[in-house]
Motif scaffolding. Structure first.
Motif, mmCIF file in Angstrom:
data_model
loop_
_atom_site.group_PDB
_atom_site.id
_atom_site.type_symbol
_atom_site.label_atom_id
_atom_site.label_comp_id
_atom_site.label_asym_id
_atom_site.label_seq_id
_atom_site.Cartn_x
_atom_site.Cartn_y
_atom_site.Cartn_z
ATOM 1 N N LYS A 11 -10.321 13.150 11.883
ATOM 2 C CA LYS A 11 -10.897 12.405 10.755
ATOM 3 C C LYS A 11 -10.235 12.819 9.442
ATOM 4 C CE LYS A 11 -15.409 11.828 12.939
ATOM 5 N NZ LYS A 11 -16.833 12.233 12.886
ATOM 6 N N LYS A 12 -10.008 14.109 9.284
ATOM 7 C CA LYS A 12 -9.350 14.611 8.078
ATOM 8 C C LYS A 12 -7.910 14.099 8.010
ATOM 9 C CE LYS A 12 -11.167 17.452 5.876
ATOM 10 N NZ LYS A 12 -12.039 17.463 4.675
ATOM 11 N N GLY A 13 -7.249 14.038 9.162
ATOM 12 C CA GLY A 13 -5.895 13.491 9.215
ATOM 13 C C GLY A 13 -5.856 12.025 8.815
ATOM 14 N N MET A 14 -6.832 11.270 9.257
ATOM 15 C CA MET A 14 -6.909 9.857 8.883
ATOM 16 C C MET A 14 -7.154 9.703 7.383
ATOM 17 S SD MET A 14 -6.283 8.069 11.569
ATOM 18 C CE MET A 14 -7.027 6.443 11.389
ATOM 19 N N GLN A 15 -7.969 10.586 6.828
ATOM 20 C CA GLN A 15 -8.219 10.582 5.388
ATOM 21 C C GLN A 15 -6.924 10.864 4.625
ATOM 22 O OE1 GLN A 15 -11.288 13.396 4.324
ATOM 23 N NE2 GLN A 15 -11.034 13.052 2.140
ATOM 24 N N LEU A 16 -6.121 11.785 5.156
ATOM 25 C CA LEU A 16 -4.840 12.116 4.542
ATOM 26 C C LEU A 16 -3.900 10.913 4.564
ATOM 27 C CD1 LEU A 16 -2.856 14.113 3.246
ATOM 28 C CD2 LEU A 16 -2.310 14.921 5.560
ATOM 29 N N VAL A 17 -3.853 10.197 5.668
ATOM 30 C CA VAL A 17 -2.995 9.009 5.756
ATOM 31 C C VAL A 17 -3.380 8.000 4.672
ATOM 32 C CG1 VAL A 17 -2.341 7.012 7.170
ATOM 33 C CG2 VAL A 17 -2.512 9.273 8.224
ATOM 34 N N GLU A 18 -4.668 7.780 4.498
ATOM 35 C CA GLU A 18 -5.119 6.851 3.458
ATOM 36 C C GLU A 18 -4.667 7.319 2.073
ATOM 37 O OE1 GLU A 18 -9.349 6.277 3.845
ATOM 38 O OE2 GLU A 18 -9.142 5.684 5.954
ATOM 39 N N GLU A 19 -4.780 8.605 1.819
ATOM 40 C CA GLU A 19 -4.353 9.168 0.538
ATOM 41 C C GLU A 19 -2.846 8.963 0.332
ATOM 42 O OE1 GLU A 19 -4.547 11.207 -3.142
ATOM 43 O OE2 GLU A 19 -6.159 10.397 -1.899
ATOM 44 N N ILE A 20 -2.072 9.184 1.386
ATOM 45 C CA ILE A 20 -0.618 9.037 1.290
ATOM 46 C C ILE A 20 -0.233 7.583 1.041
ATOM 47 C CG2 ILE A 20 1.537 9.190 2.610
ATOM 48 C CD1 ILE A 20 0.406 11.882 1.453
ATOM 49 N N PHE A 22 -1.998 5.403 -0.506
ATOM 50 C CA PHE A 22 -2.362 5.162 -1.899
ATOM 51 C C PHE A 22 -1.282 5.730 -2.818
ATOM 52 C CE2 PHE A 22 -4.334 6.927 -5.754
ATOM 53 C CZ PHE A 22 -4.751 5.753 -6.363
ATOM 54 N N LEU A 23 -0.866 6.970 -2.569
ATOM 55 C CA LEU A 23 0.170 7.607 -3.392
ATOM 56 C C LEU A 23 1.501 6.875 -3.306
ATOM 57 C CD1 LEU A 23 -0.269 11.455 -2.808
ATOM 58 C CD2 LEU A 23 -0.558 10.193 -4.949
ATOM 59 N N SER A 24 1.829 6.374 -2.141
ATOM 60 C CA SER A 24 3.137 5.731 -1.954
ATOM 61 C C SER A 24 3.290 4.483 -2.822
ATOM 62 C CB SER A 24 3.374 5.401 -0.483
ATOM 63 O OG SER A 24 2.510 4.369 -0.060
ATOM 64 N N LYS A 25 2.179 3.890 -3.213
ATOM 65 C CA LYS A 25 2.245 2.729 -4.103
ATOM 66 C C LYS A 25 2.751 3.107 -5.488
ATOM 67 C CE LYS A 25 -1.395 0.212 -1.729
ATOM 68 N NZ LYS A 25 -2.755 -0.311 -1.778
ATOM 69 N N LYS A 26 2.660 4.388 -5.826
ATOM 70 C CA LYS A 26 3.123 4.870 -7.130
ATOM 71 C C LYS A 26 4.619 5.202 -7.135
ATOM 72 C CE LYS A 26 -1.235 6.925 -8.611
ATOM 73 N NZ LYS A 26 -1.858 8.130 -9.166
ATOM 74 N N LEU A 27 5.216 5.263 -5.949
ATOM 75 C CA LEU A 27 6.631 5.627 -5.866
ATOM 76 C C LEU A 27 7.521 4.438 -6.192
ATOM 77 C CD1 LEU A 27 6.468 7.872 -2.697
ATOM 78 C CD2 LEU A 27 6.868 8.625 -5.033
ATOM 79 N N LEU A 28 8.733 4.738 -6.583
ATOM 80 C CA LEU A 28 9.689 3.702 -6.967
ATOM 81 C C LEU A 28 10.016 2.773 -5.810
ATOM 82 C CD1 LEU A 28 12.171 6.044 -8.857
ATOM 83 C CD2 LEU A 28 10.420 4.583 -9.880
ATOM 84 N N ASP A 29 10.240 1.506 -6.125
ATOM 85 C CA ASP A 29 10.602 0.525 -5.098
ATOM 86 C C ASP A 29 11.905 0.880 -4.390
ATOM 87 O OD1 ASP A 29 8.365 -1.043 -5.354
ATOM 88 O OD2 ASP A 29 9.297 -2.460 -6.755
ATOM 89 N N ASP A 30 12.853 1.475 -5.115
ATOM 90 C CA ASP A 30 14.129 1.805 -4.470
ATOM 91 C C ASP A 30 14.006 2.982 -3.503
ATOM 92 O OD1 ASP A 30 13.874 3.696 -6.495
ATOM 93 O OD2 ASP A 30 16.020 3.745 -6.928
ATOM 94 N N GLU A 31 12.851 3.626 -3.477
ATOM 95 C CA GLU A 31 12.580 4.689 -2.502
ATOM 96 C C GLU A 31 11.843 4.153 -1.277
ATOM 97 O OE1 GLU A 31 13.312 7.924 -1.939
ATOM 98 O OE2 GLU A 31 14.737 7.621 -3.550
ATOM 99 N N LYS A 32 11.636 2.840 -1.231
ATOM 100 C CA LYS A 32 10.850 2.223 -0.162
ATOM 101 C C LYS A 32 11.346 2.605 1.233
ATOM 102 C CE LYS A 32 8.916 -2.238 1.102
ATOM 103 N NZ LYS A 32 8.848 -3.654 0.760
ATOM 104 N N PHE A 33 12.654 2.650 1.411
ATOM 105 C CA PHE A 33 13.212 2.958 2.723
ATOM 106 C C PHE A 33 13.712 4.394 2.821
ATOM 107 C CE2 PHE A 33 13.687 -1.634 2.166
ATOM 108 C CZ PHE A 33 12.901 -2.049 3.222
ATOM 109 N N GLY A 34 13.452 5.179 1.793
ATOM 110 C CA GLY A 34 13.849 6.576 1.783
ATOM 111 C C GLY A 34 12.652 7.486 1.911
#
Length: 116
Positions: A11-20, A22-34
């Motif tokens: 359950k904690k791992g699933m919570q972490l995936v959701e957090e990640i 969410f965070l990934s939306k803040k990363l640059l578009d050119d990092e999408k495949f990196g």
């Protein structure tokens, strides 16, 4: 041990995936495949390996998959720190994810110890 959905570590791992995610939306578009892709795959690997290990036939196999999940957790921590070092995210952005990683690692060590 087939009912992995009842495991607090899963359950904690699933919570972490959701957090990640969410965070990934803040990363640059050119990092999408990196880095973004790597962070997402790494985070998904954590609860996935916990579930796979729980579905195995022995404690030894379960412990092996928990070890893989622990490696993925440490890998994810490194990638999160890298996002700060590269100035893609702020430390405050990743703090919750790092706390979840530490909690998962602590739970993982305890669960592995109980399987011996």
């Amino acid at each position: 041990m087939n009912n992995y959905r009842e495991l607090h570590i899963w359950k904690k791992g699933m919570q972490l995936v959701e957090e990640i995610y969410f965070l990934s939306k803040k990363l640059l578009d050119d990092e999408k495949f990196g880095l973004t892709s790597q962070i997402k795959r790494c985070s998904v690997s954590i609860p996935s390996n916990i579930a796979e290990g729980a579905g195995r036939n022995s404690n030894k196999e379960f412990a092996h998959f928990l070890s893989i999940a622990n490696g993925s957790t440490t890998e994810l921590e490194t990638q999160l720190i890298l996002t700060v070092n590269l100035k893609f995210l702020l430390e405050t952005d990743i703090n919750n994810a790092l706390v979840l990683c530490q909690e998962i690692k602590n739970m993982n060590y305890a669960l592995q110890k109980s399987l011996k």
